[in-house]
Design a protein around this motif. Structure first.
Motif, mmCIF file in Angstrom:
data_model
loop_
_atom_site.group_PDB
_atom_site.id
_atom_site.type_symbol
_atom_site.label_atom_id
_atom_site.label_comp_id
_atom_site.label_asym_id
_atom_site.label_seq_id
_atom_site.Cartn_x
_atom_site.Cartn_y
_atom_site.Cartn_z
ATOM 1 N N GLN A 140 0.810 -1.219 0.000
ATOM 2 C CA GLN A 140 0.000 0.000 0.000
ATOM 3 C C GLN A 140 0.845 1.271 0.000
ATOM 4 O O GLN A 140 0.309 2.370 0.082
ATOM 5 N N ARG A 141 2.156 1.117 -0.013
ATOM 6 C CA ARG A 141 3.109 2.239 -0.053
ATOM 7 C C ARG A 141 2.914 3.222 1.099
ATOM 8 O O ARG A 141 3.011 4.428 0.918
ATOM 9 N N ARG A 142 2.644 2.711 2.297
ATOM 10 C CA ARG A 142 2.457 3.564 3.474
ATOM 11 C C ARG A 142 3.767 3.818 4.195
ATOM 12 O O ARG A 142 3.912 4.813 4.895
ATOM 13 N N PHE A 143 4.734 2.902 4.072
ATOM 14 C CA PHE A 143 5.981 3.012 4.812
ATOM 15 C C PHE A 143 7.113 2.331 4.065
ATOM 16 O O PHE A 143 6.883 1.519 3.170
ATOM 17 N N GLU A 144 8.337 2.700 4.458
ATOM 18 C CA GLU A 144 9.546 2.007 4.011
ATOM 19 C C GLU A 144 10.080 1.277 5.222
ATOM 20 O O GLU A 144 10.059 1.804 6.340
ATOM 21 N N PHE A 145 10.573 0.068 5.013
ATOM 22 C CA PHE A 145 11.003 -0.772 6.122
ATOM 23 C C PHE A 145 12.014 -1.766 5.584
ATOM 24 O O PHE A 145 12.050 -2.053 4.386
ATOM 25 N N SER A 146 12.827 -2.292 6.455
ATOM 26 C CA SER A 146 13.778 -3.322 6.073
ATOM 27 C C SER A 146 13.564 -4.552 6.941
ATOM 28 O O SER A 146 13.186 -4.438 8.108
ATOM 29 N N MET A 147 13.806 -5.716 6.335
ATOM 30 C CA MET A 147 13.713 -6.969 7.076
ATOM 31 C C MET A 147 14.996 -7.753 6.823
ATOM 32 O O MET A 147 15.721 -7.488 5.858
ATOM 33 N N LEU A 164 14.029 -0.978 13.347
ATOM 34 C CA LEU A 164 13.345 0.223 13.833
ATOM 35 C C LEU A 164 13.953 1.476 13.223
ATOM 36 O O LEU A 164 13.239 2.411 12.845
ATOM 37 N N LYS A 165 15.281 1.506 13.122
ATOM 38 C CA LYS A 165 15.956 2.668 12.547
ATOM 39 C C LYS A 165 15.616 2.854 11.071
ATOM 40 O O LYS A 165 15.638 3.966 10.561
ATOM 41 N N ASP A 166 15.302 1.746 10.378
ATOM 42 C CA ASP A 166 15.010 1.807 8.947
ATOM 43 C C ASP A 166 13.543 2.095 8.634
ATOM 44 O O ASP A 166 13.178 2.193 7.471
ATOM 45 N N PHE A 167 12.698 2.207 9.650
ATOM 46 C CA PHE A 167 11.276 2.456 9.406
ATOM 47 C C PHE A 167 11.053 3.927 9.081
ATOM 48 O O PHE A 167 11.499 4.811 9.802
#
Length: 189
Positions: free
Chosen positions: A37-44, A173-176
């Protein structure tokens, strides 16, 4: 003189112990985790999978077996559709309670709490634990105070897995970064 000598020896031993304790857990390599939905950028972590089911995205290792002790990270994101602080709190509170009660039972206890920042916004960080078999289940929940949106990040796992994973959770958390979540409700006529 002997007291000074003992003091230096104690300091050297303490430094060696602290260094050996902090060097055990490493941050896993992270890759972009796309939000459909392109609401956030995040890394896993590399090799993990993300499954989006409405307001909740679950991130798990490829060997995830759905057991209670299996390592996982949940991201809850839901708009409150208001920038008014009082309305936001009134709307967010039941969302937070419902989410937490769905994933953390009453046997978990908060063992530490603090404040951090997620995407430059203040957040409440709660570390929790509960006895499990011959060890413990551990985890952390981070509840952010972002305008117009409720964002909760929850990570859990067995004691050994969580302690090894916690530095990676902090890096996640830092990448959110929130891209867009606030969608005002049109006035009713």
């Amino acid at each position: 003189m002997k007291l000074l000598h003992k003091g230096w020896i104690f300091c050297i031993i303490a430094i060696l112990l602290l260094t050996s304790c902090s060097g055990g857990a490493e941050v896993l390599p992270l890759v972009s985790a796309n939000d459909p939905q392109r609401r956030f950028e995040f890394s896993m972590p590399e090799g993990w999978e993300g499954v989006n089911e409405g307001e909740i995205t679950t991130y798990t290792p490829s060997n995830y077996d759905s057991s209670e002790e299996a390592l996982r990270v949940l991201l809850f994101l839901s708009p409150t559709n208001t920038l008014d602080a009082e309305q936001h709190i009134d709307t967010a509170e039941p969302m937070i309670k419902d989410f937490l009660s769905s994933y953390l039972d009453e046997t978990y206890e908060i063992i530490d709490q603090g404040e951090i920042r997620v995407d430059k916004y203040p957040a409440l960080k709660l570390d929790f634990a509960k006895p499990y078999q011959d060890s413990y289940m551990l985890g952390q929940v981070v509840i952010t105070a972002m305008p117009g949106v409720v964002v909760i990040l929850l990570g859990t796992g067995s004691q050994a897995e969580w302690e090894a994973f916690e530095p990676t959770f902090r890096a996640m958390l830092k990448d959110f970064h929130l891209i867009s979540a606030y969608t005002p409700t049109p006035p009713q006529s």
